[in-house]
Design a protein around this motif. Structure first.
Motif, PDB file in Angstrom:
ATOM      1  N   VAL A  63       9.781  -0.912  14.518  1.00 35.24           N
ATOM      2  CA  VAL A  63      10.557  -1.987  13.914  1.00 35.24           C
ATOM      3  C   VAL A  63      10.835  -3.066  14.952  1.00 35.24           C
ATOM      4  N   ILE A  64      11.204  -2.656  16.133  1.00 38.46           N
ATOM      5  CA  ILE A  64      11.453  -3.619  17.207  1.00 38.46           C
ATOM      6  C   ILE A  64      10.197  -4.436  17.480  1.00 38.46           C
ATOM      7  N   LYS A  65       9.069  -3.761  17.492  1.00 41.84           N
ATOM      8  CA  LYS A  65       7.800  -4.439  17.765  1.00 41.84           C
ATOM      9  C   LYS A  65       7.416  -5.389  16.627  1.00 41.84           C
ATOM     10  N   ALA A  66       7.542  -4.915  15.390  1.00 42.03           N
ATOM     11  CA  ALA A  66       7.040  -5.676  14.241  1.00 42.03           C
ATOM     12  C   ALA A  66       8.006  -6.738  13.764  1.00 42.03           C
ATOM     13  N   TYR A  67       9.321  -6.460  13.845  1.00 41.05           N
ATOM     14  CA  TYR A  67      10.262  -7.368  13.219  1.00 41.05           C
ATOM     15  C   TYR A  67      11.289  -7.927  14.195  1.00 41.05           C
ATOM     16  N   LEU A  68      12.041  -7.044  14.830  1.00 38.18           N
ATOM     17  CA  LEU A  68      13.080  -7.517  15.740  1.00 38.18           C
ATOM     18  C   LEU A  68      12.499  -8.282  16.910  1.00 38.18           C
ATOM     19  N   GLY A  69      11.291  -7.949  17.285  1.00 42.38           N
ATOM     20  CA  GLY A  69      10.643  -8.662  18.381  1.00 42.38           C
ATOM     21  C   GLY A  69      10.447 -10.122  18.076  1.00 42.38           C
ATOM     22  N   GLU A  70      10.316 -10.455  16.788  1.00 40.39           N
ATOM     23  CA  GLU A  70      10.198 -11.858  16.395  1.00 40.39           C
ATOM     24  C   GLU A  70      11.486 -12.609  16.680  1.00 40.39           C
ATOM     25  N   GLU A  71      12.593 -11.899  16.532  1.00 39.03           N
ATOM     26  CA  GLU A  71      13.883 -12.550  16.726  1.00 39.03           C
ATOM     27  C   GLU A  71      14.209 -12.685  18.217  1.00 39.03           C
ATOM     28  N   HIS A  72      13.728 -11.737  19.003  1.00 40.16           N
ATOM     29  CA  HIS A  72      14.115 -11.694  20.406  1.00 40.16           C
ATOM     30  C   HIS A  72      12.879 -11.866  21.288  1.00 40.16           C
ATOM     31  N   SER A 126       0.818  -1.211   0.000  1.00 35.75           N
ATOM     32  CA  SER A 126       0.000   0.000   0.000  1.00 35.75           C
ATOM     33  C   SER A 126       0.851   1.259   0.000  1.00 35.75           C
ATOM     34  N   ASN A 127       0.844   1.974  -1.131  1.00 30.82           N
ATOM     35  CA  ASN A 127       1.467   3.301  -1.246  1.00 30.82           C
ATOM     36  C   ASN A 127       2.923   3.322  -0.767  1.00 30.82           C
ATOM     37  N   VAL A 128       3.699   2.385  -1.246  1.00 29.77           N
ATOM     38  CA  VAL A 128       5.109   2.301  -0.869  1.00 29.77           C
ATOM     39  C   VAL A 128       5.952   3.146  -1.818  1.00 29.77           C
ATOM     40  N   SER A 129       6.825   3.951  -1.237  1.00 26.99           N
ATOM     41  CA  SER A 129       7.744   4.781  -2.014  1.00 26.99           C
ATOM     42  C   SER A 129       9.136   4.724  -1.384  1.00 26.99           C
ATOM     43  N   PHE A 130      10.159   4.647  -2.229  1.00 17.63           N
ATOM     44  CA  PHE A 130      11.540   4.782  -1.758  1.00 17.63           C
ATOM     45  C   PHE A 130      12.429   5.047  -2.967  1.00 17.63           C
ATOM     46  N   SER A 131      13.628   5.544  -2.716  1.00 18.72           N
ATOM     47  CA  SER A 131      14.600   5.751  -3.785  1.00 18.72           C
ATOM     48  C   SER A 131      15.928   5.137  -3.366  1.00 18.72           C
ATOM     49  N   VAL A 132      16.686   4.704  -4.360  1.00  9.10           N
ATOM     50  CA  VAL A 132      17.930   3.983  -4.116  1.00  9.10           C
ATOM     51  C   VAL A 132      19.053   4.673  -4.874  1.00  9.10           C
ATOM     52  N   GLU A 133      20.136   4.971  -4.177  1.00  2.59           N
ATOM     53  CA  GLU A 133      21.282   5.598  -4.813  1.00  2.59           C
ATOM     54  C   GLU A 133      22.100   4.574  -5.592  1.00  2.59           C
ATOM     55  N   LYS A 134      22.744   5.050  -6.642  1.00  2.96           N
ATOM     56  CA  LYS A 134      23.570   4.164  -7.460  1.00  2.96           C
ATOM     57  C   LYS A 134      24.701   3.559  -6.638  1.00  2.96           C
ATOM     58  N   ASN A 135      24.961   2.266  -6.892  1.00  6.86           N
ATOM     59  CA  ASN A 135      26.050   1.522  -6.276  1.00  6.86           C
ATOM     60  C   ASN A 135      25.926   1.445  -4.752  1.00  6.86           C
ATOM     61  N   SER A 136      24.690   1.430  -4.252  1.00  9.55           N
ATOM     62  CA  SER A 136      24.450   1.270  -2.823  1.00  9.55           C
ATOM     63  C   SER A 136      23.797  -0.083  -2.556  1.00  9.55           C
ATOM     64  N   ILE A 137      23.745  -0.457  -1.283  1.00  9.33           N
ATOM     65  CA  ILE A 137      23.017  -1.649  -0.853  1.00  9.33           C
ATOM     66  C   ILE A 137      21.807  -1.180  -0.052  1.00  9.33           C
ATOM     67  N   PHE A 138      20.628  -1.413  -0.602  1.00  6.30           N
ATOM     68  CA  PHE A 138      19.372  -0.961  -0.021  1.00  6.30           C
ATOM     69  C   PHE A 138      18.588  -2.199   0.405  1.00  6.30           C
ATOM     70  N   SER A 139      18.323  -2.325   1.695  1.00  7.72           N
ATOM     71  CA  SER A 139      17.681  -3.530   2.220  1.00  7.72           C
ATOM     72  C   SER A 139      16.239  -3.264   2.623  1.00  7.72           C
ATOM     73  N   ILE A 140      15.388  -4.252   2.364  1.00  3.97           N
ATOM     74  CA  ILE A 140      13.978  -4.195   2.754  1.00  3.97           C
ATOM     75  C   ILE A 140      13.750  -5.282   3.798  1.00  3.97           C
ATOM     76  N   ILE A 141      13.258  -4.882   4.973  1.00  8.42           N
ATOM     77  CA  ILE A 141      13.021  -5.844   6.037  1.00  8.42           C
ATOM     78  C   ILE A 141      11.569  -5.777   6.489  1.00  8.42           C
ATOM     79  N   GLY A 142      11.156  -6.839   7.150  1.00  4.06           N
ATOM     80  CA  GLY A 142       9.800  -6.921   7.675  1.00  4.06           C
ATOM     81  C   GLY A 142       9.441  -8.361   7.953  1.00  4.06           C
ATOM     82  N   PRO A 143       8.406  -8.601   8.738  1.00  7.27           N
ATOM     83  CA  PRO A 143       7.991  -9.976   9.038  1.00  7.27           C
ATOM     84  C   PRO A 143       7.539 -10.699   7.780  1.00  7.27           C
ATOM     85  N   ASN A 144       7.424 -12.023   7.879  1.00  5.84           N
ATOM     86  CA  ASN A 144       6.872 -12.801   6.776  1.00  5.84           C
ATOM     87  C   ASN A 144       5.481 -12.285   6.415  1.00  5.84           C
ATOM     88  N   GLY A 145       5.221 -12.163   5.113  1.00  2.88           N
ATOM     89  CA  GLY A 145       3.919 -11.684   4.671  1.00  2.88           C
ATOM     90  C   GLY A 145       3.749 -10.183   4.682  1.00  2.88           C
TER      91      GLY A 145
END
Length: 257
Positions: A248-257, A20-39
């Motif tokens: 992020v801690i609640k939605a994703y990192l909390g799954e790990e910890h 839903s309405n996702v926007s982002f930009s990525v610089e050349k020659n960078s590493i851009f990571s997308i994180i989030g829970p399954n689904g």
């Protein structure tokens, strides 16, 4: 002008909003990571970028061109390659043959023609030699020499993931989408993968978009991170900013910890 950007991207399946309405930009020659829970919609975004899904709305702009509406092969010809969460290789073909398949958009005389050089002419023979030289370079780069003639079906899972990365590199991409490349790898293989990804960024001048669940890897190699949940953006920023964000801690990192 942004090198690569996603603008207001949305898609639904059966009335359920996946992104839903996702926007982002990525610089050349960078590493851009997308994180989030399954689904959360991460792979769905990759599927829209690579042309497998057509978004309901939004734009995907690379080098000033909107990629929305292009078929996957035309997206690949624009310089976008990817690996998959579930390995998409030809199990009953060798590592070499799978990597040669990655050269298909650069070939004019076919993929599996190495055994039939006669009658094809000098131009076809030169093309064959060039493509095999490029693939041999990838084999050396990813340390796959010992399995180059092995059938993919005989390889351990982590090694197959490397072969899939090699096939994507054979396209000579400008943008490389890596969907959970460390899945199935042991600790030593993951450490090697970190080095390979950084080397690809540096030596191949490739911009990398990465989906990964291994947070140590994400925090260690990413230039910027986009965190999402339930198809929507939570936060985008530097690794330390994203890591400490409460949602992020609640939605994703909390799954790990």
């Amino acid at each position: 002008m942004d090198y690569f950007k996603v603008e207001d991207l949305s898609i639904s399946f059966g009335g359920l909003k996946a992104v839903s309405n996702v926007s982002f930009s990525v610089e050349k020659n960078s590493i851009f990571s997308i994180i989030g829970p399954n689904g959360s919609g991460k792979t769905t975004i990759f599927n829209m970028i690579s042309g497998i899904y057509k978004p309901d709305q939004g734009r995907i702009v690379f080098a000033g061109e909107n990629l929305v509406g292009l078929t996957p092969d035309r997206v690949a010809r624009r310089g976008v390659a990817r690996t998959f969460q579930n390995i998409e290789l030809f199990s009953n073909a060798t590592v070499m043959d799978n990597l040669l398949l990655g050269r298909h958009i650069h070939m004019k005389t076919g993929v599996f023609t190495g055994a039939f050089l006669w009658g094809r002419g000098a131009r076809a023979a030169r093309e064959e030699i060039k493509n095999r030289e490029i693939v041999e370079g990838i084999i050396d780069f990813l340390d796959l020499q010992s399995v180059r003639n092995n059938y993919v079906a005989s390889l351990p899972y982590g090694k197959r993931k490397l072969v899939e990365m090699g096939r994507a590199l054979a396209l000579e991409p400008q943008i490389l989408l890596l969907d959970e490349p460390s899945a199935g790898m042991n600790t030593e293989e993951k450490q090697d993968l970190n080095i390979w990804i950084k080397d690809i960024q540096a030596e191949c001048d490739v911009t990398i978009l990465l989906i990964e669940h291994d947070m140590n890897m994400i925090m260690g190699i990413s230039d910027r991170i986009f965190a999402m949940n339930q198809g929507e953006k939570i936060v985008e920023g530097l690794p330390e900013e994203v890591q400490s964000h409460p949602e992020v801690i609640k939605a994703y990192l909390g799954e790990e910890h």
